[in-house]
Every structure is written in C-alpha cells, then in structure tokens.
Scaffold this active site. Structure first.
Site, mmCIF file in Angstrom:
data_model
loop_
_atom_site.group_PDB
_atom_site.id
_atom_site.type_symbol
_atom_site.label_atom_id
_atom_site.label_comp_id
_atom_site.label_asym_id
_atom_site.label_seq_id
_atom_site.Cartn_x
_atom_site.Cartn_y
_atom_site.Cartn_z
ATOM 1 N N SER A 124 0.725 -0.937 -0.029
ATOM 2 C CA SER A 124 0.163 0.011 -0.247
ATOM 3 C C SER A 124 0.611 0.902 0.362
ATOM 4 C CB SER A 124 -0.784 0.310 1.429
ATOM 5 O OG SER A 124 -1.353 1.205 1.783
ATOM 6 N N TYR A 149 -2.365 -0.678 11.135
ATOM 7 C CA TYR A 149 -2.389 -1.438 9.922
ATOM 8 C C TYR A 149 -1.195 -0.933 8.474
ATOM 9 C CZ TYR A 149 -3.961 -1.935 4.773
ATOM 10 O OH TYR A 149 -3.963 -1.700 3.445
ATOM 11 N N LYS A 153 2.259 -3.495 7.106
ATOM 12 C CA LYS A 153 2.272 -4.096 5.265
ATOM 13 C C LYS A 153 3.698 -3.632 5.525
ATOM 14 C CE LYS A 153 -1.878 -4.743 3.836
ATOM 15 N NZ LYS A 153 -1.658 -5.590 2.693
HETATM 16 P P1 NAD Z 1 -10.727 -6.966 1.065
HETATM 17 O O1 NAD Z 1 -11.040 -7.144 2.322
HETATM 18 O O2 NAD Z 1 -12.094 -6.556 0.586
HETATM 19 O O3 NAD Z 1 -10.201 -8.486 0.740
HETATM 20 C C1 NAD Z 1 -9.624 -8.877 1.453
HETATM 21 C C2 NAD Z 1 -9.701 -10.838 1.864
HETATM 22 O O4 NAD Z 1 -9.016 -11.670 2.411
HETATM 23 C C3 NAD Z 1 -11.189 -10.826 1.970
HETATM 24 O O5 NAD Z 1 -11.632 -11.555 1.107
HETATM 25 C C4 NAD Z 1 -11.296 -11.610 3.703
HETATM 26 O O6 NAD Z 1 -12.633 -12.621 3.882
HETATM 27 C C5 NAD Z 1 -9.637 -12.468 3.101
HETATM 28 N N1 NAD Z 1 -8.533 -12.556 4.830
HETATM 29 C C6 NAD Z 1 -8.411 -11.731 5.198
HETATM 30 N N2 NAD Z 1 -7.687 -12.169 7.274
HETATM 31 C C7 NAD Z 1 -7.508 -13.454 5.946
HETATM 32 C C8 NAD Z 1 -7.101 -14.371 6.371
HETATM 33 N N3 NAD Z 1 -6.948 -14.800 7.837
HETATM 34 N N4 NAD Z 1 -6.672 -16.074 5.980
HETATM 35 C C9 NAD Z 1 -7.919 -16.038 4.449
HETATM 36 N N5 NAD Z 1 -8.684 -15.366 4.249
HETATM 37 C C10 NAD Z 1 -8.288 -14.299 4.953
HETATM 38 O O7 NAD Z 1 -9.754 -6.032 1.573
HETATM 39 P P2 NAD Z 1 -9.897 -5.221 -0.347
HETATM 40 O O8 NAD Z 1 -9.214 -3.900 -0.605
HETATM 41 O O9 NAD Z 1 -9.713 -6.557 -1.761
HETATM 42 O O10 NAD Z 1 -7.785 -5.904 0.049
HETATM 43 C C11 NAD Z 1 -7.275 -7.278 -0.857
HETATM 44 C C12 NAD Z 1 -5.212 -6.358 -0.348
HETATM 45 O O11 NAD Z 1 -5.439 -5.365 -0.410
HETATM 46 C C13 NAD Z 1 -5.451 -6.184 1.465
HETATM 47 O O12 NAD Z 1 -4.357 -7.064 2.097
HETATM 48 C C14 NAD Z 1 -5.911 -4.771 1.885
HETATM 49 O O13 NAD Z 1 -4.867 -4.197 2.639
HETATM 50 C C15 NAD Z 1 -4.585 -4.434 0.817
HETATM 51 N N6 NAD Z 1 -5.175 -2.777 0.004
HETATM 52 C C16 NAD Z 1 -6.453 -3.298 0.039
HETATM 53 C C17 NAD Z 1 -6.159 -1.176 0.138
HETATM 54 C C18 NAD Z 1 -7.809 -1.010 -0.416
HETATM 55 O O14 NAD Z 1 -7.967 0.420 -0.052
HETATM 56 N N7 NAD Z 1 -9.024 -1.226 -0.832
HETATM 57 C C19 NAD Z 1 -4.774 0.005 -0.662
HETATM 58 C C20 NAD Z 1 -3.895 -0.951 -0.045
HETATM 59 C C21 NAD Z 1 -3.769 -2.375 -0.218
HETATM 60 N N1 UFG Z 2 -12.451 11.520 3.052
HETATM 61 C C1 UFG Z 2 -13.426 11.772 3.611
HETATM 62 N N2 UFG Z 2 -14.479 11.113 4.489
HETATM 63 C C2 UFG Z 2 -14.358 9.928 4.489
HETATM 64 C C3 UFG Z 2 -13.967 9.321 4.254
HETATM 65 C C4 UFG Z 2 -12.617 9.814 3.352
HETATM 66 O O1 UFG Z 2 -13.645 13.208 3.489
HETATM 67 O O2 UFG Z 2 -15.423 9.536 5.137
HETATM 68 C C5 UFG Z 2 -11.487 11.874 2.607
HETATM 69 C C6 UFG Z 2 -9.828 11.334 3.877
HETATM 70 O O3 UFG Z 2 -9.710 12.223 4.097
HETATM 71 C C7 UFG Z 2 -8.983 11.487 2.084
HETATM 72 C C8 UFG Z 2 -9.794 11.064 1.355
HETATM 73 O O4 UFG Z 2 -10.936 10.983 1.415
HETATM 74 O O5 UFG Z 2 -8.768 12.969 2.262
HETATM 75 C C9 UFG Z 2 -9.128 9.078 0.924
HETATM 76 O O6 UFG Z 2 -9.588 8.577 1.809
HETATM 77 P P1 UFG Z 2 -10.248 6.918 1.634
HETATM 78 O O7 UFG Z 2 -10.675 6.623 3.430
HETATM 79 O O8 UFG Z 2 -11.373 6.668 0.886
HETATM 80 O O9 UFG Z 2 -8.140 6.533 2.120
HETATM 81 P P2 UFG Z 2 -7.100 6.792 2.152
HETATM 82 O O10 UFG Z 2 -6.225 7.456 1.589
HETATM 83 O O11 UFG Z 2 -7.222 7.807 4.082
HETATM 84 O O12 UFG Z 2 -6.894 5.054 2.351
HETATM 85 C C10 UFG Z 2 -6.296 4.401 1.480
HETATM 86 C C11 UFG Z 2 -6.881 3.229 1.758
HETATM 87 C C12 UFG Z 2 -5.567 2.236 3.303
HETATM 88 C C13 UFG Z 2 -4.554 2.350 2.513
HETATM 89 C C14 UFG Z 2 -4.314 3.973 2.089
HETATM 90 C C15 UFG Z 2 -2.791 3.953 1.511
HETATM 91 O O13 UFG Z 2 -8.019 3.338 2.229
HETATM 92 O O14 UFG Z 2 -5.833 0.843 3.139
HETATM 93 O O15 UFG Z 2 -4.830 4.518 1.563
HETATM 94 O O16 UFG Z 2 -2.933 5.806 0.987
HETATM 95 F F1 UFG Z 2 -3.411 1.905 3.391
#
Ligand code: NAD
Ligand code: UFG
Length: 340
Positions: A124, A149, A153
């Site tokens: 991330s 979190y 990572k």
């Molecule tokens: P998500 O929660 O939709 O997917 C994660 C999946 O992992 C889920 O299906 C959950 O059931 C499964 N899971 C959790 N713990 C587990 C375990 N111990 N064993 C087996 N399965 C397990 O999230 P996502 O948005 O699809 O994110 C996927 C990956 O990308 C995550 O590692 C997350 O940290 C990373 N990531 C997500 C974002 C974002 O904003 N969505 C940003 C940066 C990184």
């Molecule tokens: N925001 C609002 N209101 C809300 C939610 C978000 O104003 O209800 C704003 C936040 O302050 C930020 C922007 O919208 O400025 C984006 O916020 P998000 O929560 O959607 O995303 P972040 O950038 O905070 O976080 C995301 C992922 C994390 C990851 C991070 C890395 O959710 O998993 O990016 O930059 F770690």
C-alpha cells in the site's frame, strides 16, 4: 499458470480473479470469508463462463496450506488476504499483526516447503513516509506508519525482502496500491464493505443510494487546491490488470521488485463528490468535519516504473470510476446480500 489467490473473494481479489480467468489462467481462491462473500466468485464464474476452485481456509493454518499445495500444482501466489480497516487496527493491533504479519509468515513457510516461490503481495502507498514532494516514486523513503495496519504492510515488505535476500530463488513483487475504487463495468461485482464504510467512494455511493444520510468531509484546511485531501484513485479493473502484468513479468525470473500501482493523478474530496454527482445526476449531502487523525494532505503515485517495466498503466479515468461505482451500488444497494 495455476494461480493461488489468498483473499481472492474480496474486493481486489475478485476483480483480479476475473482478469486472470479471462487471460486463460487457472485460479484457486483461498479465503476465510471474514470480509467477503462466496457470491463474488459465483458472479465472476457467470461473467467469465470459467471455473474458479474455491477453498474456505485461513492463511494462519499452515497444515491446511501444506495439504492444499500438495494436492494442487500451484505455480504462483497472489497474496491479498489480510485485515485492512485503519481505524479498527488501532483498536485491535494484535489481530492485525496476527492476520497480516503472522499470516504472511505462515504462508511463506508453507510455500517454501512446497517449493513454491513466486509471490505477488498487496502492499500500500501507506508505507511511504509523509512527504511534501509529489508524486511518490518507489524509492521515496518509507516511514513510520501512523497505525498498526500501515505498520503491518511495512513489516511484511521487510520480511519479504529479507526472505528474498536470504534465498534468491524467490520471485517477489511488492505492489503498492494507491486508492483502489470503482467496480467491474457489468455492475455485478464491486466493493462490499461490512458495516459503515471507512473509505471515501463507498461512503459517497451509500449516501447516493440512501443508506447513509450525509458524508463528513474530513478537513478543508489542508494546503491543497481546495483545502480537502488529495488522493490517487485507481479503477479496480486497472489494478487487476496490473496484477496480471506483474505476474507475467516475475514468473520464471528470481528477484524482488516494487511497483506503484496508481494513475499518477490526484483528485480532492470535493472533486470526487462533484464527479460522482455528475455521473449519478443527484446531489450528495455533505458537511465539513474535523480532520481525520493520521490523514496526509496529498498522496499520488509516480507510476512510471510500472509502465516502463510492465508495459502497464491505468487506462480508466474518473468518469469511468464513478460510472462503474454507481452502477454497482445502484444495482446492488445491499451489496452481495442482494444475491441474484
Ligand atoms: P478485502 O477485505 O475485500 O479482501 C481481503 C480478503 O482477505 C477478504 O476476502 C477476507 O475475507 C480475506 N481474509 C482476511 N483475513 C484472512 C485470513 N487470515 N485468511 C484467509 N483470508 C483472509 O480487501 P481488498 O480491498 O480486496 O484488499 C486486498 C488487499 O489489498 C489487502 O491486503 C489490503 O490490505 C490491500 N490494500 C487494499 C487497499 C484498499 O484501499 N482497498 C489499499 C492498499 C492495499
Ligand atoms: N474522506 C472523507 N470522508 C470520509 C472518508 C474519507 O473526507 O468519510 C477523505 C479522507 O480524509 C481522504 C480521502 O477522503 O482525504 C480518501 O480517504 P480514504 O479513507 O478513502 O483513503 P485513504 O487515502 O485514507 O486510505 C487508503 C486505503 C488504506 C491505505 C491508504 C494508503 O484505505 O488502506 O489509502 O494511502 F493504507
């Protein structure tokens, strides 16, 4: 290739599964369904006409992984599984370190025992140190994350780097996602947060569909063009294509690579609200609220390394992001609970 997707029933995993099946790969999903529904994969199967092998299991269960790896001839692992709610991680740090860090350790041990050493990891942009210099290239300094979190990572990145240094047979890609949003263009699969969404776009969509009354905009006093936070929002289908490209690039050659997966463009919260309103043709009620602790003012990617190395770049713009996010939300107001 036969590709094993931990966490493959979740948001990014299910879209990546679809892209991989369409590209002709065999996909095995391993997920404990703690934050996902089996329905996402049923829908991927219907959309592609292909089959996905599903195993309900936990990455912390090494014996189970041993059995699965012994029975199926896996070529590569894409490791999505983990917990991802930033706020929750500050309340339950042990659960985050256990699922994310210890879970990854257990997975790597099992892979090693099975002579399986090709791994793509979901990292991330949160690993980067806070910076005034945008965009962020991959060699920008990593920081001291503001929550467990983010720390998990960064710890996993260290763990994987040390592993690859100690045993150069490993082939590892660290993919640093910026802000994944949107949904498949069919409106059949998308992001389905349990409970109140933490992230901006699911929150906006749930206000639009009437599940939530109004959006709180976290701060309008940042030094950005309109005072609200700026992020690099990447369409989940572009992100999924990035995984396919990374897998193709690393399979068969040992090493460790880090790639940003972002668009290289930042949009403010107010710009996101306006773009959504234009596509959905309805107003989003919002109010300005205090800053959210731990948020940075701006964050966007230098995505040129991925373009150079992988021949990949994000193709979809803000309008497609909003159109697809809205279609998914409108047609599935209760997410996968609207099964059908
Ligand atoms: P998500 O929660 O939709 O997917 C994660 C999946 O992992 C889920 O299906 C959950 O059931 C499964 N899971 C959790 N713990 C587990 C375990 N111990 N064993 C087996 N399965 C397990 O999230 P996502 O948005 O699809 O994110 C996927 C990956 O990308 C995550 O590692 C997350 O940290 C990373 N990531 C997500 C974002 C974002 O904003 N969505 C940003 C940066 C990184
Ligand atoms: N925001 C609002 N209101 C809300 C939610 C978000 O104003 O209800 C704003 C936040 O302050 C930020 C922007 O919208 O400025 C984006 O916020 P998000 O929560 O959607 O995303 P972040 O950038 O905070 O976080 C995301 C992922 C994390 C990851 C991070 C890395 O959710 O998993 O990016 O930059 F770690």
């Amino acid at each position: 290739m036969k590709v094993f997707l931990t966490g493959g029933a979740g948001f990014i995993g299910s879209h990546t599964a679809l892209v991989l099946v369409e590209a002709g790969h065999d996909v095995v999903v391993y997920d404990n369904l703690s934050n996902a529904s089996r329905e996402s994969l049923n829908r991927v199967e219907r959309l592609t006409g292909g089959r996905i092998a599903f195993i309900e299991g936990d990455i912390r269960d090494g014996a189970r992984l041993d059995r699965v790896f012994a029975e199926s001839d896996i070529d590569a692992v894409i490791h999505f599984a983990g917990l991802k709610a930033v706020g929750e991680s500050t309340e339950q740090p042990l659960a985050y370190y256990e699922n994310n860090v210890a879970g990854t350790l257990t997975l790597c041990h099992a892979m090693d025992r099975a002579n399986l050493r090709t791994l793509v990891f979901s990292s991330s942009a949160t690993v980067y140190a806070e910076s005034r210099e945008m965009p962020l290239p991959e060699d920008a300094p990593t920081g001291r994350p503001t929550n467990p979190y983010g720390s998990s990572k960064l710890m996993i990145e260290w763990l994987l780097r040390d592993l690859q240094t100690a045993d150069p047979r490993w082939s590892i890609a660290l993919l640093r996602y910026f802000n994944p949003v949107g949904a498949h263009e069919s409106g059949r699969i998308g992001e389905d947060p349990q409970g109140r969404p933490n992230n901006l776009l699911p929150f906006i969509s749930q206000v639009a569909v009437g599940r939530l009354p109004e959006l709180a905009v976290y701060g309008n006093d940042y030094s950005t063009r309109d005072g609200t936070g700026v992020r690099d929002y990447i369409h989940v289908m572009d992100l999924a294509a990035g995984h396919r490209a990374a897998l193709d690039a690393i399979a068969g050659s040992a090493g460790l690579w880090t790639w940003n997966l972002g668009t290289g463009r930042g949009y403010s919260v107010l710009e996101m609200i306006r773009a959504f309103e234009n596509v959905a043709d309805r107003e989003i009620a919002y109010r300005i609220a205090p800053r959210r602790p731990g948020d940075v003012a701006e964050c966007w990617a230098d995505a040129s390394r991925a373009e150079r190395d992988l021949g990949w770049r994000a193709e979809r713009g803000l309008e497609e992001i909003m159109r697809d996010a809205w279609r998914w939300q409108r047609e599935n107001p209760e997410g996968y609970r609207d099964a059908g």
